[in-house]
Write an enzyme that holds these catalytic residues in place. Structure first.
Site, PDB file in Angstrom:
ATOM      1  N   ASN A 186      77.835  62.002  20.463  1.00 55.46           N
ATOM      2  CA  ASN A 186      77.176  61.038  21.412  1.00 55.46           C
ATOM      3  C   ASN A 186      75.865  60.604  20.739  1.00 55.46           C
ATOM      4  O   ASN A 186      75.566  60.569  19.738  1.00 55.46           O
ATOM      5  CB  ASN A 186      76.697  61.897  22.561  1.00 55.46           C
ATOM      6  CG  ASN A 186      77.519  61.884  23.645  1.00 55.46           C
ATOM      7  OD1 ASN A 186      78.211  60.992  24.133  1.00 55.46           O
ATOM      8  ND2 ASN A 186      77.346  63.107  24.624  1.00 55.46           N
ATOM      9  N   GLY A 228      79.947  73.181  14.979  1.00 60.95           N
ATOM     10  CA  GLY A 228      79.010  73.829  16.320  1.00 60.95           C
ATOM     11  C   GLY A 228      79.865  74.327  17.226  1.00 60.95           C
ATOM     12  O   GLY A 228      80.915  74.732  17.080  1.00 60.95           O
ATOM     13  N   GLN A 229      79.324  73.950  18.484  1.00 61.20           N
ATOM     14  CA  GLN A 229      80.006  74.583  19.606  1.00 61.20           C
ATOM     15  C   GLN A 229      81.251  73.968  19.782  1.00 61.20           C
ATOM     16  O   GLN A 229      82.404  74.479  20.017  1.00 61.20           O
ATOM     17  CB  GLN A 229      79.052  74.233  20.949  1.00 61.20           C
ATOM     18  CG  GLN A 229      77.939  75.022  21.007  1.00 61.20           C
ATOM     19  CD  GLN A 229      77.902  76.351  21.268  1.00 61.20           C
ATOM     20  OE1 GLN A 229      78.390  77.205  20.710  1.00 61.20           O
ATOM     21  NE2 GLN A 229      77.290  76.747  22.491  1.00 61.20           N
ATOM     22  N   GLY A 231      83.068  72.229  17.307  1.00 59.79           N
ATOM     23  CA  GLY A 231      83.723  72.326  16.423  1.00 59.79           C
ATOM     24  C   GLY A 231      84.385  73.700  16.273  1.00 59.79           C
ATOM     25  O   GLY A 231      85.840  73.687  15.766  1.00 59.79           O
ATOM     26  N   ASN A 274      71.332  60.587  15.678  1.00 57.68           N
ATOM     27  CA  ASN A 274      73.031  60.804  15.381  1.00 57.68           C
ATOM     28  C   ASN A 274      73.537  59.337  14.783  1.00 57.68           C
ATOM     29  O   ASN A 274      74.482  59.846  13.772  1.00 57.68           O
ATOM     30  CB  ASN A 274      73.984  61.139  16.553  1.00 57.68           C
ATOM     31  CG  ASN A 274      73.627  62.597  17.296  1.00 57.68           C
ATOM     32  OD1 ASN A 274      73.085  63.439  16.419  1.00 57.68           O
ATOM     33  ND2 ASN A 274      73.897  62.723  18.296  1.00 57.68           N
ATOM     34  N   HIS A 297      81.074  56.335  27.973  1.00 61.25           N
ATOM     35  CA  HIS A 297      80.845  57.253  28.285  1.00 61.25           C
ATOM     36  C   HIS A 297      79.447  57.648  28.857  1.00 61.25           C
ATOM     37  O   HIS A 297      78.739  58.111  28.116  1.00 61.25           O
ATOM     38  CB  HIS A 297      81.173  58.286  27.225  1.00 61.25           C
ATOM     39  CG  HIS A 297      81.080  59.726  27.214  1.00 61.25           C
ATOM     40  ND1 HIS A 297      81.716  60.451  28.319  1.00 61.25           N
ATOM     41  CD2 HIS A 297      80.528  60.696  26.694  1.00 61.25           C
ATOM     42  CE1 HIS A 297      81.427  61.606  28.263  1.00 61.25           C
ATOM     43  NE2 HIS A 297      80.431  62.109  27.474  1.00 61.25           N
ATOM     44  N   ARG A 315      71.854  60.518  26.677  1.00 66.63           N
ATOM     45  CA  ARG A 315      72.557  60.041  25.720  1.00 66.63           C
ATOM     46  C   ARG A 315      72.132  59.192  24.598  1.00 66.63           C
ATOM     47  O   ARG A 315      72.386  59.308  23.486  1.00 66.63           O
ATOM     48  CB  ARG A 315      74.014  59.675  26.216  1.00 66.63           C
ATOM     49  CG  ARG A 315      74.965  60.758  26.598  1.00 66.63           C
ATOM     50  CD  ARG A 315      76.124  60.195  27.099  1.00 66.63           C
ATOM     51  NE  ARG A 315      77.192  61.353  27.723  1.00 66.63           N
ATOM     52  CZ  ARG A 315      77.312  61.580  28.998  1.00 66.63           C
ATOM     53  NH1 ARG A 315      76.905  60.854  29.834  1.00 66.63           N
ATOM     54  NH2 ARG A 315      78.040  62.405  29.614  1.00 66.63           N
ATOM     55  N   ARG A 360      72.930  66.953  23.357  1.00 70.18           N
ATOM     56  CA  ARG A 360      71.754  66.735  24.498  1.00 70.18           C
ATOM     57  C   ARG A 360      71.146  68.177  24.667  1.00 70.18           C
ATOM     58  O   ARG A 360      71.785  69.019  25.032  1.00 70.18           O
ATOM     59  CB  ARG A 360      72.268  65.902  25.595  1.00 70.18           C
ATOM     60  CG  ARG A 360      72.081  64.678  25.451  1.00 70.18           C
ATOM     61  CD  ARG A 360      72.318  63.766  26.636  1.00 70.18           C
ATOM     62  NE  ARG A 360      73.660  64.082  27.143  1.00 70.18           N
ATOM     63  CZ  ARG A 360      74.063  64.142  28.464  1.00 70.18           C
ATOM     64  NH1 ARG A 360      73.009  63.861  29.482  1.00 70.18           N
ATOM     65  NH2 ARG A 360      75.153  64.215  28.920  1.00 70.18           N
TER      66      ARG A 360
HETATM   67  O1  TXD Z   1      82.636  63.480  25.565  1.00 70.50           O
HETATM   68  C1  TXD Z   1      82.094  63.485  24.674  1.00 70.50           C
HETATM   69  N1  TXD Z   1      82.152  62.726  23.645  1.00 70.50           N
HETATM   70  C2  TXD Z   1      80.664  64.640  24.610  1.00 70.50           C
HETATM   71  C3  TXD Z   1      80.255  64.358  23.273  1.00 70.50           C
HETATM   72  C4  TXD Z   1      80.999  65.845  25.000  1.00 70.50           C
HETATM   73  C5  TXD Z   1      80.195  66.693  24.739  1.00 70.50           C
HETATM   74  C6  TXD Z   1      79.335  66.684  23.615  1.00 70.50           C
HETATM   75  N2  TXD Z   1      79.235  65.300  23.017  1.00 70.50           N
HETATM   76  C7  TXD Z   1      78.417  65.732  21.773  1.00 70.50           C
HETATM   77  O2  TXD Z   1      79.250  66.139  20.756  1.00 70.50           O
HETATM   78  C8  TXD Z   1      76.986  66.196  21.694  1.00 70.50           C
HETATM   79  O3  TXD Z   1      76.054  65.309  22.424  1.00 70.50           O
HETATM   80  C9  TXD Z   1      76.814  66.030  20.293  1.00 70.50           C
HETATM   81  O4  TXD Z   1      76.305  64.908  19.838  1.00 70.50           O
HETATM   82  C10 TXD Z   1      78.165  66.353  19.719  1.00 70.50           C
HETATM   83  C11 TXD Z   1      78.347  67.892  19.168  1.00 70.50           C
HETATM   84  O5  TXD Z   1      78.135  68.457  20.356  1.00 70.50           O
HETATM   85  P1  TXD Z   1      78.099  70.259  19.909  1.00 70.50           P
HETATM   86  O6  TXD Z   1      77.811  70.967  21.284  1.00 70.50           O
HETATM   87  O7  TXD Z   1      79.288  70.714  19.082  1.00 70.50           O
HETATM   88  O8  TXD Z   1      76.803  70.428  19.139  1.00 70.50           O
HETATM   89  P2  TXD Z   1      76.329  71.474  18.059  1.00 70.50           P
HETATM   90  O9  TXD Z   1      76.855  72.722  18.362  1.00 70.50           O
HETATM   91  O10 TXD Z   1      74.897  71.221  17.822  1.00 70.50           O
HETATM   92  O11 TXD Z   1      77.244  71.172  16.656  1.00 70.50           O
HETATM   93  C12 TXD Z   1      76.817  69.973  15.874  1.00 70.50           C
HETATM   94  C13 TXD Z   1      76.942  70.588  14.481  1.00 70.50           C
HETATM   95  C14 TXD Z   1      76.029  71.552  14.113  1.00 70.50           C
HETATM   96  O12 TXD Z   1      76.254  72.759  13.707  1.00 70.50           O
HETATM   97  C15 TXD Z   1      75.054  70.989  13.057  1.00 70.50           C
HETATM   98  O13 TXD Z   1      74.612  71.737  11.943  1.00 70.50           O
HETATM   99  C16 TXD Z   1      76.128  69.937  12.472  1.00 70.50           C
HETATM  100  O14 TXD Z   1      76.890  69.383  13.707  1.00 70.50           O
HETATM  101  N3  TXD Z   1      75.794  68.809  11.652  1.00 70.50           N
HETATM  102  C17 TXD Z   1      76.489  68.211  10.719  1.00 70.50           C
HETATM  103  N4  TXD Z   1      77.453  68.769  10.087  1.00 70.50           N
HETATM  104  C18 TXD Z   1      77.968  67.778   9.290  1.00 70.50           C
HETATM  105  N5  TXD Z   1      77.308  66.840   8.494  1.00 70.50           N
HETATM  106  C19 TXD Z   1      75.990  66.476   9.027  1.00 70.50           C
HETATM  107  N6  TXD Z   1      75.311  65.510   8.608  1.00 70.50           N
HETATM  108  C20 TXD Z   1      75.681  67.290  10.162  1.00 70.50           C
HETATM  109  N7  TXD Z   1      74.421  67.160  10.861  1.00 70.50           N
HETATM  110  C21 TXD Z   1      74.567  68.077  11.877  1.00 70.50           C
END
Ligand code: TXD
Length: 313
Positions: free
Chosen positions: A121, A12-13, A15, A96, A176, A89, A83
């Site tokens: 998160n 996602g964003q 990744g 999650n 965090h 969170r 979020r």
């Molecule tokens: O400092 C930190 N640790 C935090 C973490 C800072 C910012 C964001 N934080 C967390 O990272 C946020 O609350 C989310 O739990 C994750 C990912 O954030 P992102 O903005 O990248 O979220 P997206 O864009 O929704 O991407 C998540 C991807 C999305 O493409 C889904 O289809 C995929 O996760 N997804 C999966 N991939 C593989 N396997 C499974 N089971 C799966 N489920 C969803």
């Protein structure tokens, strides 16, 4: 020497951001993994088509199949739901956890030697869950939060003082979340201790902004959370491992007696090198900081207990 394999579970964003930065840094070949058909494949191909402009030899592929995680040297996990405004969170905990459990089981089958960096998160609970589900050595399972929180505090100090961002080092410890602990005496501005350049009142203001920085961006973006700085922070940890840099970074690591904490994951300064978490640094805090850190550990404990009960079933 064989090229390293870096798997990004969650395309996602964050990744997608990491895939581009990893390609630019040429740290290894990148496999993007996601459950959404086409997203990992499309993002990988898009960056591949831009390689000429960045002059990289990295090969990027996308897949919806966890079997493609096999043999990964580093796995960075952002799989989950980000979020939305109004969500905490902890609201993410249930959704999650289920995702992290699936990913952990896949890693256990296919990538036993990987250095696993969890980003999803609520971070402290998700990295704790990842270590439990995979059963990997705790030195090889780490959470990314402190690198981001410390870089946010350093950014706010640099902005306030009007100095270069890369001349400011800061340390933010604990969970965090709102209870994270910013350490005044630990901020260095070009080697000068911050107390010589900024009042404690002003620092406290910047600490508060740091603790709420994630919410500030969620409020601005409205559709998701921060992704550039989290992505850059996770890549910094992966780079320390892959290049055996022995970097001192504040990460969510499993504490086994350090700081009087046993078995929990919490953000403290640690050394990352080729063996993963090679050293956990126990730093001296003043009484107020110690109390704040203890409170932060308490906040983490609740979620860890939730995960334990979930695993017990
Ligand atoms: O400092 C930190 N640790 C935090 C973490 C800072 C910012 C964001 N934080 C967390 O990272 C946020 O609350 C989310 O739990 C994750 C990912 O954030 P992102 O903005 O990248 O979220 P997206 O864009 O929704 O991407 C998540 C991807 C999305 O493409 C889904 O289809 C995929 O996760 N997804 C999966 N991939 C593989 N396997 C499974 N089971 C799966 N489920 C969803």
């Amino acid at each position: 020497m064989a090229k390293k394999k870096i798997a990004l579970v969650g395309a996602g964003q964050i990744g997608g951001t990491m895939a581009l930065v990893l390609a630019q840094k040429q740290l290894g070949d990148v496999v993007l993994v996601d459950v959404v058909e086409g997203v990992p494949q499309g993002k990988a191909l898009d960056i591949m088509e831009g390689r000429l402009s960045i002059g990289t030899s990295a090969v990027l592929t996308g897949t919806n199949n966890y079997d493609d995680l096999a043999g990964s040297d580093v796995v960075i996990v952002t799989a989950g739901v980000p979020r939305k405004p109004g969500m905490t969170r902890d609201d993410l905990l249930n959704i999650n956890y289920g995702i992290i459990e699936k990913v952990g089981q896949a890693l256990k089958k296919t990538a036993h030697n990987a250095f696993v960096i969890v980003v999803t998160n609520p971070l402290d609970a998700m990295v704790y869950a990842m270590q439990k589900v995979t059963g990997f050595a705790s030195e090889k399972v780490v959470g990314m939060a402190g690198v981001l929180d410390s870089s946010r505090l350093a950014c706010f100090v640099a902005m306030e003082l009007g100095v270069a961002a890369d001349d400011v080092q800061a340390v933010v410890m604990g969970g965090h979340g709102p209870s994270m602990v910013s350490l005044y005496d630990f901020v260095s501005v070009g080697g000068i201790p911050l107390p010589q350049l900024m009042s404690k009142e002003k620092f406290d203001e910047l600490s508060k902004r740091t603790a709420m920085a994630g919410d500030e961006i969620v409020g601005l973006l409205k559709t998701g959370s921060a992704f550039y700085s989290p992505g850059l922070s996770a890549v910094r940890m992966a780079e320390a491992y892959l290049l055996d840099k022995k970097s001192i970074l504040t990460c969510a690591v499993q504490l086994n007696g350090q700081y009087g904490v046993n078995g929990l994951y919490c953000g403290v300064p640690a050394v990352i090198g080729e063996k993963g978490i090679e050293k956990i640094l126990e730093v001296k805090m003043n009484d107020a900081e110690k109390a704040a850190f203890a409170k932060s550990v308490e906040a983490v404990k609740g979620n860890a207990e939730w995960v334990d009960n979930k695993i017990k079933g």
